[in-house]
Design an enzyme around this catalytic site. Structure first.
Site, mmCIF file in Angstrom:
data_model
loop_
_atom_site.group_PDB
_atom_site.id
_atom_site.type_symbol
_atom_site.label_atom_id
_atom_site.label_comp_id
_atom_site.label_asym_id
_atom_site.label_seq_id
_atom_site.Cartn_x
_atom_site.Cartn_y
_atom_site.Cartn_z
ATOM 1 N N CYS A 328 0.838 -1.200 0.000
ATOM 2 C CA CYS A 328 0.000 0.000 0.000
ATOM 3 C C CYS A 328 0.875 1.253 0.000
ATOM 4 O O CYS A 328 1.576 1.523 -0.968
ATOM 5 C CB CYS A 328 -0.976 -0.038 1.165
ATOM 6 S SG CYS A 328 -2.382 1.087 0.967
ATOM 7 N N HIS A 423 -3.702 -5.578 1.135
ATOM 8 C CA HIS A 423 -3.507 -5.846 2.561
ATOM 9 C C HIS A 423 -3.995 -7.261 2.883
ATOM 10 O O HIS A 423 -4.854 -7.803 2.201
ATOM 11 C CB HIS A 423 -4.308 -4.862 3.406
ATOM 12 C CG HIS A 423 -3.759 -3.478 3.426
ATOM 13 N ND1 HIS A 423 -2.570 -3.161 4.040
ATOM 14 C CD2 HIS A 423 -4.248 -2.316 2.914
ATOM 15 C CE1 HIS A 423 -2.344 -1.858 3.912
ATOM 16 N NE2 HIS A 423 -3.338 -1.330 3.225
#
Length: 476
Positions: A328, A423
């Site tokens: 991310c 994630h």
């Protein structure tokens, strides 16, 4: 409304774990139960079944209840962006960003959302509520939506948890009563002691003293729960696998706005891995891989990373042949540049990245929130995770994707360097085994089965040491 609330004498006294254990204990008694936290402050977020985001701790508590997490379980989520400001998420969606000094003006509006969400949950469930911080922070009592303000508005009885491990638990509980407004104190139905090391009977005299001083009922003394490390961490300091184990070392710089760091829990649980959380001021040690985790402020944490000298360490690690994975915000950092022309994460501008991937990121106001299934490009292993980010990343290295999502490329790779917005990727045993195999590590066991076993053990632990029946009977 059928509910009981666990408040604490301070932060990190174990409220989240207590609520998770009580949720599982209530479920095993045949009760229809749900967790609730009016206000949470965390950059560790989960994507919900209804397409919003809540604190990761409430997602674990929902799992303890065998429920899908929904935004009503955490109607107000504060995600720190700077030392003095945070993004305000209300019922799963971004409302605004605000400075701490201005947040009080929002609270009357937010209380309506909190009570609305609580009303929906409690219409169908016994609700176990988690407070935030401590009700002893009486300087914050005006307009409070997280502790006594909520408890009194919703008519929910409170049990106060003290942390004996940090010392002074008698003063914690007696002192909390001393500073509370009498009407707030009257909302407290009892107390419990958490994190006792050794024989709990050794605290019998102190326990009776608290009962005598406060007039509150004691619900028990909970010994230290040895399997806590098997549950997703609430604090990045809790997830390191400990001292050198002889396993393959993976280093993770602790960014100032580190987010969704429970991505790392499955790696910490692997016997063949030594996961090292590198604190500010420390050098990144020699290791097989560096993982740059998520962050709530990519440009801000690029500056923070450079201030620690970690950029030099990471580039040297790469030159020595080490692997680098960015997740991310960490993925965004690996590119050539991060641009924020609208000032979404702070002052408008751009910041050079580490240049290990030939990509660039442009911040945009729309946040992507989705549960995602992907296929790892290198191994073919399935990844089940989630996306929760702003920004669009593009460049030549995207032609060599990290994964494929419904046939489209996701992330970027360049030799030993990879970046992805996914994630939760390491929770899947298949992908974790494939990724670790590339580092020469053989993965063992099932992470998800370990979490489930820990929740069962936690419920057993509370049943053995708390008056769970009496505590649940407070719900009315």
């Amino acid at each position: 409304m059928p509910a009981v609330m666990i408040q604490g004498t301070g932060s990190n006294v174990g409220k989240s774990m207590l609520v998770a254990g009580l949720c599982r204990a209530a479920l095993r008694r045949g009760l229809k139960v749900a967790p609730f936290k009016p206000q949470n402050m965390s950059n560790n977020a989960a994507v919900t079944a209804d397409g919003g985001e809540i604190g990761r701790a409430q997602a674990l508590q929902a799992r303890a209840c065998e429920l899908e997490p929904v935004t009503d379980m955490n109607p107000v989520l504060l995600k720190p962006e700077t030392e003095t400001g945070a993004q305000v998420i209300v019922q799963g969606r971004r409302l605004t960003s605000t400075r701490a000094a201005d947040y009080a003006g929002l609270k009357p509006r937010l209380m309506g959302a909190v009570l609305e969400s609580f009303g929906r949950l409690s219409a169908e469930h016994l609700v176990i509520v988690e407070g935030a911080g401590s009700p002893a922070e009486v300087n914050l009592r005006a307009g409070d939506i997280a502790n006594m303000g909520f408890a009194r508005a919703a008519g929910v009885p409170v049990v106060l948890a003290g942390d004996i491990d940090r010392g002074g638990v008698i003063a914690q509980i007696v002192g909390t009563q001393a500073v509370l407004d009498p009407q707030d104190a009257a909302q407290v139905a009892g107390f419990l002691i958490n994190k006792f090391r050794g024989d709990p009977r050794l605290f019998d005299a102190g326990y009776r003293m608290i009962e005598a001083r406060t007039g509150w009922r004691g619900f028990g003394v909970v010994p230290w729960f040895a399997q806590a490390h098997r549950l997703p961490a609430e604090d990045a300091l809790d997830i390191a696998s400990g001292p050198a184990t002889g396993g393959v070392r993976i280093a993770v710089p602790m960014l100032s706005r580190i987010a969704n760091f429970d991505d790392l829990d499955p790696l910490a649980a692997e016997p063949g891995v030594e996961l090292v959380m590198v604190r500010p001021g420390e050098a990144i040690p020699e290791c097989r891989a560096v993982i740059l985790p998520g962050t709530k402020s990519t440009r801000g944490d690029l500056a923070f990373l450079r201030a620690q000298g970690w950029d030099i360490d990471i580039l040297a690690h790469h030159r020595r042949g080490g692997a680098v994975l960015g997740i991310c915000g960490g993925y965004q950092m690996l590119g050539r540049c991060v641009r924020d022309p609208e000032g979404i994460e702070g002052p408008a501008g751009e910041t050079p990245g580490l240049g290990l991937l030939d990509v660039e990121t442009v911040m945009a106001p729309d946040k992507r929130l989705s549960r995602t299934r992907a296929v790892h490009a290198a191994s073919g292993a399935e990844i089940t995770g989630y996306e929760i980010h702003i920004g669009r990343t593009e460049g030549p290295d995207c032609a060599h994707p990290f994964a494929h999502v419904a046939g489209r490329p996701e992330g970027a790779c360049n030799g030993r360097v990879a970046g992805s917005y996914l994630h939760g990727m390491f929770a899947g045993d298949g992908f974790r085994a494939a990724w670790l195999a590339g580092l020469g590590v053989r993965a063992t066991g099932s992470y998800e089965a370990g979490v489930e076993a820990a929740l069962e053990a936690l419920a057993d632990h509370l049943e053995a040491h708390l008056d769970v029946a009496g505590l649940l009977a407070l719900a009315r």
